[in-house]
Design a protein around this motif. Structure first.
Motif, mmCIF file in Angstrom:
data_model
loop_
_atom_site.group_PDB
_atom_site.id
_atom_site.type_symbol
_atom_site.label_atom_id
_atom_site.label_comp_id
_atom_site.label_asym_id
_atom_site.label_seq_id
_atom_site.Cartn_x
_atom_site.Cartn_y
_atom_site.Cartn_z
ATOM 1 N N LEU A 373 10.363 -1.957 -3.715
ATOM 2 C CA LEU A 373 9.451 -2.577 -2.754
ATOM 3 C C LEU A 373 8.723 -1.511 -1.952
ATOM 4 O O LEU A 373 7.519 -1.603 -1.720
ATOM 5 C CB LEU A 373 10.213 -3.518 -1.821
ATOM 6 N N LEU A 374 9.460 -0.479 -1.519
ATOM 7 C CA LEU A 374 8.834 0.629 -0.803
ATOM 8 C C LEU A 374 9.726 1.856 -0.917
ATOM 9 O O LEU A 374 10.923 1.785 -0.624
ATOM 10 C CB LEU A 374 8.618 0.293 0.678
ATOM 11 N N THR A 375 9.154 2.968 -1.331
ATOM 12 C CA THR A 375 9.905 4.218 -1.429
ATOM 13 C C THR A 375 10.513 4.550 -0.067
ATOM 14 O O THR A 375 9.786 4.602 0.930
ATOM 15 C CB THR A 375 8.978 5.355 -1.882
ATOM 16 N N PRO A 376 11.831 4.756 0.035
ATOM 17 C CA PRO A 376 12.453 5.011 1.341
ATOM 18 C C PRO A 376 11.818 6.166 2.107
ATOM 19 O O PRO A 376 11.713 6.112 3.332
ATOM 20 C CB PRO A 376 13.913 5.314 0.973
ATOM 21 N N LEU A 392 -2.087 -3.241 12.133
ATOM 22 C CA LEU A 392 -1.883 -3.557 10.716
ATOM 23 C C LEU A 392 -2.760 -2.670 9.845
ATOM 24 O O LEU A 392 -2.324 -2.180 8.798
ATOM 25 C CB LEU A 392 -2.195 -5.030 10.459
ATOM 26 N N GLU A 393 -3.981 -2.408 10.287
ATOM 27 C CA GLU A 393 -4.907 -1.590 9.506
ATOM 28 C C GLU A 393 -4.441 -0.146 9.426
ATOM 29 O O GLU A 393 -4.476 0.470 8.354
ATOM 30 C CB GLU A 393 -6.315 -1.669 10.108
ATOM 31 N N THR A 394 -4.011 0.432 10.557
ATOM 32 C CA THR A 394 -3.601 1.839 10.539
ATOM 33 C C THR A 394 -2.303 2.034 9.773
ATOM 34 O O THR A 394 -2.130 3.031 9.066
ATOM 35 C CB THR A 394 -3.462 2.387 11.961
ATOM 36 N N VAL A 395 -1.380 1.093 9.903
ATOM 37 C CA VAL A 395 -0.128 1.190 9.138
ATOM 38 C C VAL A 395 -0.417 1.055 7.649
ATOM 39 O O VAL A 395 0.126 1.803 6.820
ATOM 40 C CB VAL A 395 0.878 0.119 9.612
ATOM 41 N N ARG A 405 1.501 1.280 -3.299
ATOM 42 C CA ARG A 405 0.539 0.481 -4.030
ATOM 43 C C ARG A 405 0.093 -0.705 -3.178
ATOM 44 O O ARG A 405 0.781 -1.098 -2.234
ATOM 45 C CB ARG A 405 1.132 -0.020 -5.339
ATOM 46 N N GLN A 406 -1.024 -1.298 -3.547
ATOM 47 C CA GLN A 406 -1.602 -2.366 -2.741
ATOM 48 C C GLN A 406 -0.635 -3.537 -2.577
ATOM 49 O O GLN A 406 -0.514 -4.111 -1.498
ATOM 50 C CB GLN A 406 -2.924 -2.838 -3.361
ATOM 51 N N TRP A 407 0.045 -3.918 -3.657
ATOM 52 C CA TRP A 407 0.961 -5.053 -3.544
ATOM 53 C C TRP A 407 2.104 -4.733 -2.603
ATOM 54 O O TRP A 407 2.587 -5.627 -1.876
ATOM 55 C CB TRP A 407 1.487 -5.466 -4.922
ATOM 56 N N GLN A 408 2.566 -3.483 -2.578
ATOM 57 C CA GLN A 408 3.627 -3.100 -1.654
ATOM 58 C C GLN A 408 3.135 -3.186 -0.208
ATOM 59 O O GLN A 408 3.844 -3.678 0.681
ATOM 60 C CB GLN A 408 4.100 -1.684 -1.965
ATOM 61 N N ILE A 409 1.927 -2.703 0.017
ATOM 62 C CA ILE A 409 1.349 -2.742 1.364
ATOM 63 C C ILE A 409 1.226 -4.182 1.836
ATOM 64 O O ILE A 409 1.557 -4.507 2.992
ATOM 65 C CB ILE A 409 -0.015 -2.030 1.362
ATOM 66 N N GLU A 410 0.801 -5.057 0.945
ATOM 67 C CA GLU A 410 0.659 -6.467 1.317
ATOM 68 C C GLU A 410 2.000 -7.092 1.700
ATOM 69 O O GLU A 410 2.055 -7.992 2.544
ATOM 70 C CB GLU A 410 0.029 -7.239 0.162
ATOM 71 N N GLN A 411 3.079 -6.602 1.111
ATOM 72 C CA GLN A 411 4.396 -7.174 1.375
ATOM 73 C C GLN A 411 5.063 -6.610 2.633
ATOM 74 O O GLN A 411 5.841 -7.314 3.280
ATOM 75 C CB GLN A 411 5.318 -6.946 0.170
ATOM 76 N N VAL A 412 4.796 -5.343 2.980
ATOM 77 C CA VAL A 412 5.590 -4.715 4.044
ATOM 78 C C VAL A 412 4.792 -4.246 5.253
ATOM 79 O O VAL A 412 5.389 -3.984 6.305
ATOM 80 C CB VAL A 412 6.399 -3.519 3.491
ATOM 81 N N ALA A 413 3.484 -4.103 5.143
ATOM 82 C CA ALA A 413 2.720 -3.507 6.248
ATOM 83 C C ALA A 413 2.864 -4.306 7.539
ATOM 84 O O ALA A 413 3.068 -3.736 8.621
ATOM 85 C CB ALA A 413 1.251 -3.363 5.859
ATOM 86 N N ALA A 414 2.758 -5.627 7.452
ATOM 87 C CA ALA A 414 2.882 -6.450 8.662
ATOM 88 C C ALA A 414 4.292 -6.363 9.237
ATOM 89 O O ALA A 414 4.469 -6.303 10.471
ATOM 90 C CB ALA A 414 2.526 -7.904 8.340
ATOM 91 N N ILE A 415 5.305 -6.336 8.374
ATOM 92 C CA ILE A 415 6.690 -6.225 8.830
ATOM 93 C C ILE A 415 6.890 -4.921 9.593
ATOM 94 O O ILE A 415 7.494 -4.888 10.680
ATOM 95 C CB ILE A 415 7.646 -6.307 7.626
#
Length: 452
Positions: A373-376, A392-395, A405-415
């Motif tokens: 999901l995200l490289t530690p 959200l944009e800067t993170v 990758r884009q799909w990873q960012i979509e899943q975790v950036a807001a969290i």
């Protein structure tokens, strides 16, 4: 040169399945795949044979299962000593790369064809050395991870998805041996025998769970990523180097490592078969000045050690005379170990301690391994040095710059953004001045350190 003829075998009995030696805990026993359906191919080691293989593969249909066998631990480097390719309508081909300058003719034959590999990042470097690179990739190991399978080795995935067992008894063999024994060739052919069927099953699973698009994004990321650059000061990866606290001893390791590397390359043998890392570190600790002293050092035993002893003594003596000694530590832009974050930067520790369990919960929800999901390391880096203005944009931009990758960012950036803006407090220290019982954030930091 191999004594095996360079023709596709056609008179070997059809494959059969045998009852396994072990029974699964639940359900009927799995059949064992013991023979390729078209028989065991003979090895291609002549140009006419290679041209026949290329023509057959070009005329085939659908994706191509591809694998490569190396001689890790036996020969210098990681080059391929056997390449296996199977495609519908073309059959299975086993290619000995050693007689050829490259296998570009096979790469041309598979232009535009999807390659199926298991753990592609292991085989792509040696295939690249042969002039081979896929135009499209499907990685069955990564697909199994993203599908949430508990075991992702090739044999295990075949068992769970196709319902039969695949032996792996020759995976660590010396594939530089010539001629290759028939049981090894049987094993090599079976490694690509069912990759297409396995791919189709995994596509179904990924599609059912809504993960097919993200899997394809991951495959393309692997395919388009440049190969790793050579490490700076690779001698610093000598196992046990952390035991040394003296720059002169480090120089001895460097001198012996470089000498071993040069000798191993000239002899085409794995460096560890000359002397192991542990012997280099032991010699650097002891700094012997004579051959008898060296031969009494742990790891320097046997006839080969005695024969090459003057070589290692010279390296140690060169280290004694060196004036430009290597530093004990090299500068790094990596964050410090998370276990010391609470003292060095409590705010960073709180960010990491809050974000990581929430990202882990998201991985569990998606039935994904956390590291997929995200490289530690990405999370550690952004927690240690977050954007000046956390949004959200800067993170999202910071994660993209690290390689997410884009799909990873979509899943975790807001969290991550919410966790950084409102982190949980760090556990209070006890009144005695030491830390209290590890819990909460401290446990997360320790887990993070062990996962890194």
């Amino acid at each position: 040169m191999s004594s095996q003829t360079s023709e596709q075998a056609g008179n070997i009995p059809a494959p059969e399945t045998l009852p396994p030696n072990e029974f699964p805990e639940n359900g009927p026993p799995l059949a064992v795949l013991t023979d390729p359906r078209d028989g065991v191919p003979l090895v291609i080691d002549t140009l006419p044979g290679l041209e026949r293989a290329a023509a057959a593969l070009a005329a085939g249909t659908g994706p191509a299962g591809v694998d490569a066998e190396r001689a890790s631990g036996f020969r210098y480097g990681q080059r391929a000593f056997l390449v296996q390719i199977r495609r519908e309508g073309a059959g299975t081909w086993l290619i000995d790369p050693e007689p050829f300058r490259d296998l570009k003719i096979l790469d041309d034959a598979l232009e535009g064809v999807e390659w199926i590999l298991h753990a592609a990042s292991q085989d792509l470097p040696c295939l690249s050395e042969l002039g081979m690179w896929p135009d499209k990739l499907f990685d069955t190991e990564l697909a199994a991870r993203l599908a949430g399978l508990p075991r992702v080795g090739l044999a295990a995935v075949i068992e769970s998805q196709l319902g039969f067992s695949l032996a792996k008894e020759h995976s660590a063999a010396d594939w530089s041996k010539r001629p290759l024994p028939e049981p090894w060739l049987r094993y090599a052919a079976l490694d690509v025998e069912v990759l297409t069927e396995l791919r189709d099953k995994l596509v179904e699973r990924l599609a059912e769970s809504g993960k097919l698009a993200l899997a394809e994004e991951e495959f393309e990321h692997i395919r388009t990523s440049p190969l790793a650059e050579p490490k700076t000061d690779p001698w610093r990866r000598t196992s046990g180097l952390h035991q040394l606290r003296d720059r002169r001893q480090l120089e001895a390791v460097r001198q012996m490592w470089l000498e071993r590397e040069d000798l191993a390359q000239r002899r085409d043998v794995a460096p560890g078969r000359l002397i192991p890392d542990s012997a280099i570190v032991a010699a650097a600790k002891a700094m012997p000045s004579t051959v008898p002293q060296l031969l009494s050092t742990k790891g320097f035993n046997g006839r080969a050690a005695q024969k090459e002893a003057p070589r290692w003594i010279k390296s140690i003596n060169d280290a004694r005379k060196a004036t430009d000694l290597p530093p004990l530590h090299v500068p790094s832009n990596a964050p410090p170990p998370p276990r010391i974050w609470a003292e060095k930067d409590p705010e960073a520790a709180a960010r990491l301690g809050t974000a990581r369990p929430r990202v882990a919960a998201q991985a569990e929800k998606l039935n994904l391994p956390l590291e997929n999901l995200l490289t530690p390391d990405f999370l550690r880096r952004i927690a240690w040095r977050p954007p000046a203005d956390i949004t959200l944009e800067t993170v999202s931009s910071a994660l993209a710059a690290l390689g997410a990758r884009q799909w990873q960012i979509e899943q975790v950036a807001a969290i991550i953004t919410v966790a950084f803006l409102d982190p949980d407090p760090l556990p209070a220290k006890n009144s005695g001045g030491g830390s209290g019982t590890a819990s909460g954030t401290e446990n997360i930091l320790r887990l993070d350190a062990s996962a890194g």
